[in-house]
Design an enzyme around this catalytic site. Structure first.
Site, short mmCIF file in Angstrom:
data_model
loop_
_atom_site.label_atom_id
_atom_site.label_comp_id
_atom_site.label_asym_id
_atom_site.label_seq_id
_atom_site.Cartn_x
_atom_site.Cartn_y
_atom_site.Cartn_z
N GLU A 342 38.54 -1.21 78.45
CA GLU A 342 38.04 -1.41 77.09
C GLU A 342 38.74 -0.46 76.12
O GLU A 342 39.26 0.58 76.52
CB GLU A 342 36.52 -1.13 77.04
CG GLU A 342 35.72 -2.09 77.88
CD GLU A 342 34.23 -1.77 77.91
OE1 GLU A 342 33.80 -0.77 77.31
OE2 GLU A 342 33.50 -2.54 78.55
N LYS A 344 38.81 2.51 73.65
CA LYS A 344 37.97 3.69 73.42
C LYS A 344 37.99 3.94 71.93
O LYS A 344 38.94 4.50 71.39
CB LYS A 344 38.48 4.90 74.21
CG LYS A 344 37.56 6.09 74.08
CD LYS A 344 38.04 7.26 74.90
CE LYS A 344 37.02 8.39 74.94
NZ LYS A 344 36.55 8.81 73.63
N ARG A 349 28.67 7.60 69.00
CA ARG A 349 27.88 6.77 69.88
C ARG A 349 26.48 6.59 69.34
O ARG A 349 25.87 7.54 68.86
CB ARG A 349 27.82 7.48 71.24
CG ARG A 349 27.29 6.65 72.36
CD ARG A 349 27.60 7.38 73.64
NE ARG A 349 27.20 6.62 74.80
CZ ARG A 349 27.54 6.95 76.03
NH1 ARG A 349 28.29 8.01 76.24
NH2 ARG A 349 27.13 6.23 77.06
N GLU A 394 29.47 2.07 70.16
CA GLU A 394 30.26 3.03 69.40
C GLU A 394 30.41 2.46 68.00
O GLU A 394 30.81 1.31 67.83
CB GLU A 394 31.63 3.22 70.07
CG GLU A 394 32.49 4.28 69.44
CD GLU A 394 32.17 5.71 69.93
OE1 GLU A 394 31.20 5.91 70.70
OE2 GLU A 394 32.89 6.63 69.49
N PHE A 435 28.98 -1.66 74.09
CA PHE A 435 29.70 -1.58 75.36
C PHE A 435 28.80 -1.44 76.58
O PHE A 435 29.28 -1.48 77.71
CB PHE A 435 30.76 -0.48 75.33
CG PHE A 435 30.22 0.91 75.10
CD1 PHE A 435 29.61 1.62 76.11
CD2 PHE A 435 30.34 1.51 73.85
CE1 PHE A 435 29.12 2.90 75.89
CE2 PHE A 435 29.86 2.79 73.62
CZ PHE A 435 29.24 3.49 74.64
P1 AMP Z 1 34.47 11.49 75.31
O1 AMP Z 1 33.65 11.62 74.07
O2 AMP Z 1 35.89 11.83 75.10
O3 AMP Z 1 33.83 12.14 76.49
O4 AMP Z 1 34.48 9.93 75.65
C1 AMP Z 1 33.31 9.20 75.84
C2 AMP Z 1 32.84 8.60 74.52
O5 AMP Z 1 33.71 7.59 74.05
C3 AMP Z 1 31.52 7.89 74.65
O6 AMP Z 1 30.47 8.80 74.63
C4 AMP Z 1 31.52 6.97 73.47
O7 AMP Z 1 30.98 7.65 72.35
C5 AMP Z 1 32.99 6.72 73.19
N1 AMP Z 1 33.44 5.33 73.45
C6 AMP Z 1 34.27 4.64 72.65
N2 AMP Z 1 34.51 3.43 73.16
C7 AMP Z 1 33.82 3.32 74.31
C8 AMP Z 1 33.68 2.30 75.29
N3 AMP Z 1 34.30 1.13 75.21
N4 AMP Z 1 32.88 2.57 76.36
C9 AMP Z 1 32.26 3.74 76.48
N5 AMP Z 1 32.35 4.74 75.58
C10 AMP Z 1 33.13 4.54 74.50
#
Ligand code: AMP
Length: 657
Positions: A342, A344, A349, A394, A435
């Site tokens: 998917e 990102k 969130r 998101e 998502f």
């Molecule tokens: P990180 O913040 O770098 O730990 O990455 C995880 C975060 O990416 C999640 O908590 C979401 O806020 C965001 N995110 C964006 N797109 C997605 C997606 N397709 N699936 C899950 N999380 C996503």
């Protein structure tokens, strides 16, 4: 229950760092707590008066607590501050003044846990200008009712949200399992010869006089090995030999009506049984985000009651977190093939809840932001065809001029905005990208495979201008993922997510069910755990910040360096020293000279030149030239970069070098 009893337990917990010992202390204490006090006691052990899903905090800063001490004991603030600097802990300061006053305490009525709990709940519900005095009254009322200075120590620490007893979630979970289910062991822990006798010992404590079940296989082995001695052992305890075939035997594993220990011959069965108990407690916690309910259910009705605990579409769940990988191959290695890939998205969130007509929105810190996003509420109301659900998404902002997606910094303004909401809705419109789905029509989905949860989203969400299902492909082909990754980056996204199609949703855990891939030399999200006051033109401001990453195994924050650059002198230029100082002040827990310790609460994004090995910091790493990029208000301290991630990035650096 007298608060003194709880204070004694806190103190015992503080005196050891051994996890097993701590678990045992909590478990043996919980066993003795009456049903009607159990919820309250469990919350207080977590250092809170509301469950995890609630964003209600006690909200008293250390500064205000210092005033409460001054009020309760009639000491001037200057003296308290000096004392605080010397002892480094307001709890100890309070205890000291309390002990000086102790003579006059003979006729005082015992302070109860109920009273402490009630006053603290009142404090956390208070807002507004006049509330400060009322809060001081409520705390000093408690402080002047203690029968023992130790109680004062823990009242102060609870009020400022810094209990320092080292009881993390995993530990409390194990303690609840051990308190309300039979303790399961296997033969190695059972038989110990002491002066020629065999004794039953568990965790080096004799368990003579307890009700014990041993499985048939173990009974036969013991009989053969010890002959008559075995009869002696049996007569010292109430030993029952059972044919244990089914480890899911509820009656057997429930503590009441009175089995204390179960011993299995095979380590594997013992282990399996133990983990079944622990995972049923953990699962109940995932569903409710409330240990007080979990403990009560476990005490009341064992497995059956735990399994009946329901998810509540108004109480936010802890979000599932993702691990990081550096290459697509590595990610496939963790999530399996084929996997879901998917975009990102670089937004923030939101957990979207609906029960009948009520829609609520929560951030990943579980704060209710429904009011800030009326546009999201109405899009969801119109385009999600279900009456009761919990969905994960998101949200990204759109640049009105260019039509492009905005980076996170811009949209983060909308999270904090409390007024002129209509205007910001017009200025920064958003797109919601769903998502994941955790509940549908009142039923939990967290145990169904991701592929089905995704189908559920697709079936209930009608895509439109401001509402989408996350762009997603399913493949086992590295090349295809690579193309998708490039496509995602070209659209302004942060990278891609690769997800295991058959995995459940694990609230609050950073498991390998989803892997994020971003360009390698990424910034780190770090927690501020300390700081030094500046000199010269920065006097009065915190000017050097001690950074830490998260260790998800131990739940601890490990230091990785100090940062003083990237912060602005004036607030018009960006995040300033003044702003950071104000933000951090309420979380200061210790002051020594120019240095303060800060409770992990504020997360920042940090850029750096290189990660180096270091013995100076507890993470084992140090950052070269760390620089502040931005505040990450949407992150909880547990969302910070983990020491494992950092070690991976370090490894990749060296590989390249
Ligand atoms: P990180 O913040 O770098 O730990 O990455 C995880 C975060 O990416 C999640 O908590 C979401 O806020 C965001 N995110 C964006 N797109 C997605 C997606 N397709 N699936 C899950 N999380 C996503």
């Amino acid at each position: 229950m007298e608060y003194k009893r709880l204070a004694d337990v806190y103190s015992k917990l503080e005196s050891t760092t051994l996890k097993l010992e701590k678990t045992d202390i909590v478990a043996r204490f919980l066993e003795t707590v009456e049903k009607d006090e159990l919820e309250m006691v469990v919350l207080l052990i977590t250092g809170r008066v509301y469950p995890g899903w609630s964003s209600q905090e006690l909200g008293m800063s250390s500064g205000l607590m210092a005033k409460a001490i001054s009020k309760a004991y009639g000491i001037n603030s200057k003296e308290i501050e000096d004392e605080w600097r010397k002892l480094g802990d307001l709890g100890l300061v309070t205890e000291r003044y309390s002990s000086k006053k102790s003579q006059s305490r003979i006729f005082i009525k015992m302070l109860t846990v109920q009273k402490v709990f009630d006053n603290m709940r009142k404090i956390s519900g208070m807002e507004g200008m006049k509330s400060q005095d009322r809060k001081l009254d409520l705390v000093s009322e408690l402080l002047s009712s203690v029968s023992n200075p130790l109680e004062a120590r823990y009242i102060a620490r609870t009020v400022i949200g810094d209990l320092r007893i080292g009881v993390a979630e995993g530990l409390l979970r194990d303690a609840i399992a051990s308190a309300f289910f039979a303790n399961v062991f296997w033969k190695e822990t059972l038989e110990q010869k002491v002066n020629g006798d065999i004794r039953l010992k568990v965790m080096s404590r004799s368990v003579t006089g307890k009700k014990i079940v041993v499985d048939e296989k173990l009974a036969t082995v013991l009989e053969k090995k010890y002959g008559e001695d075995y009869d002696m052992l049996k007569s010292g305890n109430d030993v029952v030999v059972r044919q244990i075939k089914k480890i899911s035997d509820d009656e057997l594993l429930k503590k009441e009506p009175g089995i204390d220990y179960i011993f299995f011959h095979d380590v594997s069965i013992g282990n399996e049984t133990k983990s079944r108990i622990v995972s049923s407690v953990e699962h109940a916690f995932s569903m409710t985000n409330d240990f007080s309910l979990v403990a009560l259910a476990a005490k009341d009705g064992g497995f059956t009651a735990l399994a009946k605990l329901k998810m509540n579409a108004n109480h936010p769940l802890k979000v599932m977190l993702y691990q990081k990988a550096l290459t697509i191959d590595d990610a496939f290695g963790i999530v399996g093939k084929p996997a879901a890939i998917e975009y990102k998205y670089d937004g923030f969130r939101l957990q979207v809840h609906r029960t009948d007509d009520t829609i609520k929105l929560f951030t990943r810190r579980l704060e209710d932001v429904t009011k800030q996003f009326p546009d999201v509420v109405s899009v969801v109301r119109e385009n999600v065809k279900a009456r009761s659900f919990i969905l994960d998404c998101e949200v990204i902002g759109i640049d009105m001029k260019t039509g492009k997606w905005l980076p996170f910094q811009k949209i983060s303004r909308r999270i904090k905005r409390k007024y002129d909401i209509d205007q910001t809705v017009r200025e920064i419109p958003v797109i919601i990208n769903f998502f994941d789905a955790m509940m549908a029509d009142g039923k939990s989905l967290i145990d169904v495979p991701f592929s089905e949860r995704r189908k559920h989203i697709e079936s209930v969400v009608s895509e439109g201008d401001g509402i989408k299902v996350a762009r997603h492909i399913i493949t086992d082909d590295v090349e295809k993922v690579n193309d998708f990754y490039k496509e995602s980056l070209s659209k302004g996204n942060e990278g891609i997510m690769m997800k295991n199609l058959s995995a459940p949703y694990k609230p609050g855990s950073r498991v390998g069910y989803g892997i994020k891939i971003k360009p390698t030399m990424d910034n780190l999200d770090l927690v501020i755990v300390g700081a030094d006051y500046g000199e010269g033109k920065r006097v009065g401001w915190l000017s050097s910040f001690h950074l830490a990453c998260y260790d998800s195994d131990s739940g601890e924050y490990l230091t990785i360096g100090k940062m003083g650059t990237g912060i602005k002198e004036k607030s018009e230029e960006g995040t300033s020293f003044g702003e950071l100082t104000e933000l951090l002040k309420p979380y200061i827990t210790e002051e020594k000279g120019k240095t303060v310790a800060i409770k992990p609460a504020v997360v920042i994004e940090v850029a750096f030149e290189e990660i180096q090995k270091s013995t100076k910091y507890s993470s084992g790493f140090a950052l070269r030239f760390p620089r502040l990029v931005r505040l990450r208000e949407d992150r909880m301290p547990e969302d910070a970069s983990t020491v494992d991630e950092i070690s991976m990035v370090y490894g990749a650096q060296r590989g390249r070098g």
